[in-house]
Design an enzyme around this catalytic site. Structure first.
Site, PDB file in Angstrom:
ATOM      1  N   SER A   1       0.845  -1.198   0.000  1.00 14.34           N
ATOM      2  CA  SER A   1       0.000   0.000   0.000  1.00 14.34           C
ATOM      3  C   SER A   1       0.880   1.248   0.000  1.00 14.34           C
ATOM      4  O   SER A   1       2.105   1.154   0.120  1.00 14.34           O
ATOM      5  CB  SER A   1      -0.864   0.007   1.261  1.00 14.34           C
TER       6      SER A   1
ATOM      7  N   ASP B   1      -1.783  -2.072  -3.521  1.00  9.37           N
ATOM      8  CA  ASP B   1      -3.000  -2.405  -2.782  1.00  9.37           C
ATOM      9  C   ASP B   1      -3.705  -1.116  -2.338  1.00  9.37           C
ATOM     10  O   ASP B   1      -3.065  -0.214  -1.788  1.00  9.37           O
ATOM     11  CB  ASP B   1      -2.603  -3.249  -1.550  1.00  9.37           C
ATOM     12  N   HIS B   2      -4.994  -1.014  -2.589  1.00  8.45           N
ATOM     13  CA  HIS B   2      -5.800   0.153  -2.167  1.00  8.45           C
ATOM     14  C   HIS B   2      -5.223   1.487  -2.633  1.00  8.45           C
ATOM     15  O   HIS B   2      -5.063   2.410  -1.813  1.00  8.45           O
ATOM     16  CB  HIS B   2      -5.992   0.169  -0.644  1.00  8.45           C
TER      17      HIS B   2
END
Ligand SMILES: O=C(CO)COP(=O)(O)O
Ligand SMILES: O=C[C@H](O)COP(=O)(O)O
Ligand SMILES: [Zn+2]
Ligand SMILES: [Zn+2]
Length: 301
Positions: A42, A74-75
Site C-alpha cells: 500500500s 493495494d488500495h
C-alpha cells in the site's frame, strides 16, 4: 495470472509485504509450492520502506522464485498514486474508489484503466464496502456489492479484476464473538454469471489462525476475540470466480507470534536475524499451507 486461476478453479494469494523478510518468506513458500503469487504493498508501505527498496527486493525474489510473481499496489487512493507505483516498477494496481459515490468511482477507475493499460499494467477496481476497518463500519452495516451494478461498473471502467463485498472485512476482528462466519456466495455466483471470466478479488480474507492468536497472548501480547474467514469458505470461493485472495493480518499474526515466542524463550538474544528469521520461517509455513490447502494454487507451475 488471474485468468489462468479463473480457468483452472483456484485463486492466487496476494500477500501484503513491508520488508525484505516478509517478501522472502512469501517467495520461499511460492517456490516450494510451485504456486503463482502476488506481492502487494500500500502507499503506507511506500512511506515506511521507500518504494525503491520494495521493488528491488521483490524483483530479486521474483527472479529466484521460478514461478509467476506480480507486484501489485493495494488500495491505491488516486490516479497520482497509481502513476507513482507504475513508474516505480509495479506490475498491477488497485484503485479503490469504493468509498466514493458510484459515478465518481466509475470515473476515477476508468481514468486509472486508461493510464495503466497504456503500459500493459492491469487494474483492480472495488465496488461495495467491506465491514470493519474499511470506513469504520460494523459488520451489520456492511454494504454488499450489487451484482447488476457490478456489471455496469466493469463494462464502463474496463477493469481487469473486481473486488466485491460479500461479508469479508479487514483486520483481525471479522465477526463478533458468537457470530457465525457467513459469506454471501449467492452474490458471488450472480456476479460471475453476469460477468463470465472476470476475475473476482476478496479483500479482508485472513483466516486468523487461533494457534497464532494463542501464541501471541501466551507470550505477553493481548489480542482477544479475533475471528477470521474459515478456510473451507475460502477454498470454495477459490473454486468459483474468486481468483485473488488478499492476506495481510495473517502475516502480521504469524510474524508477531513467532518473534514474541523467540524472545520469550531466549531473553539473552540480541541478534535480530535470529528472531526476525524465526518470524520469516513461521510466516512461510502459514503461506505454504494456504497455497496448498486453501487457495489450491500449489503445483500449478
Ligand atoms: O484485504 C487485505 C489487504 O488489501 C488484507 O485483509 P486481512 O486484514 O484480512 O488480511
Ligand atoms: O487493506 C489494507 C492492508 O491490510 C494494508 O495495510 P496498510 O494500509 O497498513 O499497509
Ligand atoms: Zn476498499
Ligand atoms: Zn484490502
Amino acid at each position: 495470472m488471474l485468468l489462468h486461476a479463473y480457468d483452472h478453479h483456484y485463486a492466487v494469494g496476494a500477500f501484503n509485504v513491508n520488508n525484505m523478510e516478509v517478501i522472502q518468506g512469501v517467495a520461499k513458500a511460492a517456490k516450494e509450492q510451485r504456486s503463482p503469487v502476488i506481492l502487494q504493498a500500500s502507499s503506507f508501505t511506500g512511506q515506511y520502506a521507500d518504494l525503491g527498496y520494495i521493488v528491488g527486493i521483490a524483483e530479486n525474489a521474483a527472479r529466484l522464485a521460478d514461478v509467476p510473481v506480480a507486484l501489485h499496489l493495494d488500495h491505491g487512493e488516486d490516479l497520482e498514486t497509481c502513476k507513482e507505483f507504475i513508474q516505480a516498477g509495479f506490475t498491477s494496481v488497485m484503485i479503490d474508489g469504493s468509498h466514493l459515490p458510484y459515478e465518481e468511482n466509475v470515473a476515477l477507475t476508468r481514468s486509472v484503466c486508461e493510464y495503466a493499460h497504456r503500459y500493459d499494467i492491469t487494474v483492480e477496481g472495488e465496488l461495495g464496502t467491506l465491514a470493519g476497518v474499511e470506513d469504520g463500519r460494523s459488520a451489520e452495516q456492511s454494504l454488499y456489492t450489487d451484482p447488476e451494478q457490478a456489471r455496469d461498473f466493469a463494462e464502463r471502467t474496463g477493469v481487469d479484476s473486481l473486488a466485491i463485498a460479500i461479508g469479508t472485512s479487514h483486520g483481525a476482528y471479522k465477526f463478533k464473538p458468537g457470530q457465525k462466519p457467513m459469506l454471501r456466495f449467492d452474490i458471488l455466483e450472480q456476479v460471475s454469471r453476469l460477468m463470465p471470466r472476470l476475475p473476482i478479488v476478496l479483500h479482508g480474507a485472513s483466516s486468523v489462525n487461533q494457534e497464532d492468536i494463542a501464541e501471541i497472548n501466551a507470550m505477553g501480547g493481548d489480542i482477544s476475540g479475533a475471528i477470521g474467514i474459515p478456510e473451507e469458505m475460502l477454498a470454495q470461493a477459490s473454486r468459483l470466480a474468486v481468483c485473488k485472495i488478499n492476506v495481510d493480518t495473517d502475516l502480521r499474526l504469524a510474524m508477531t507470534g513467532a518473534i514474541r515466542k523467540y524472545l520469550h524463550e531466549a531473553p539473552e538474544q540480541i541478534d535480530y536475524r535470529k528472531y526476525i528469521g524465526a518470524g520469516r520461517d513461521h510466516l512461510a509455513e502459514r503461506v505454504s499451507h494456504k497455497m496448498k490447502n486453501v487457495f489450491l494454487s500449489a503445483e500449478r507451475y
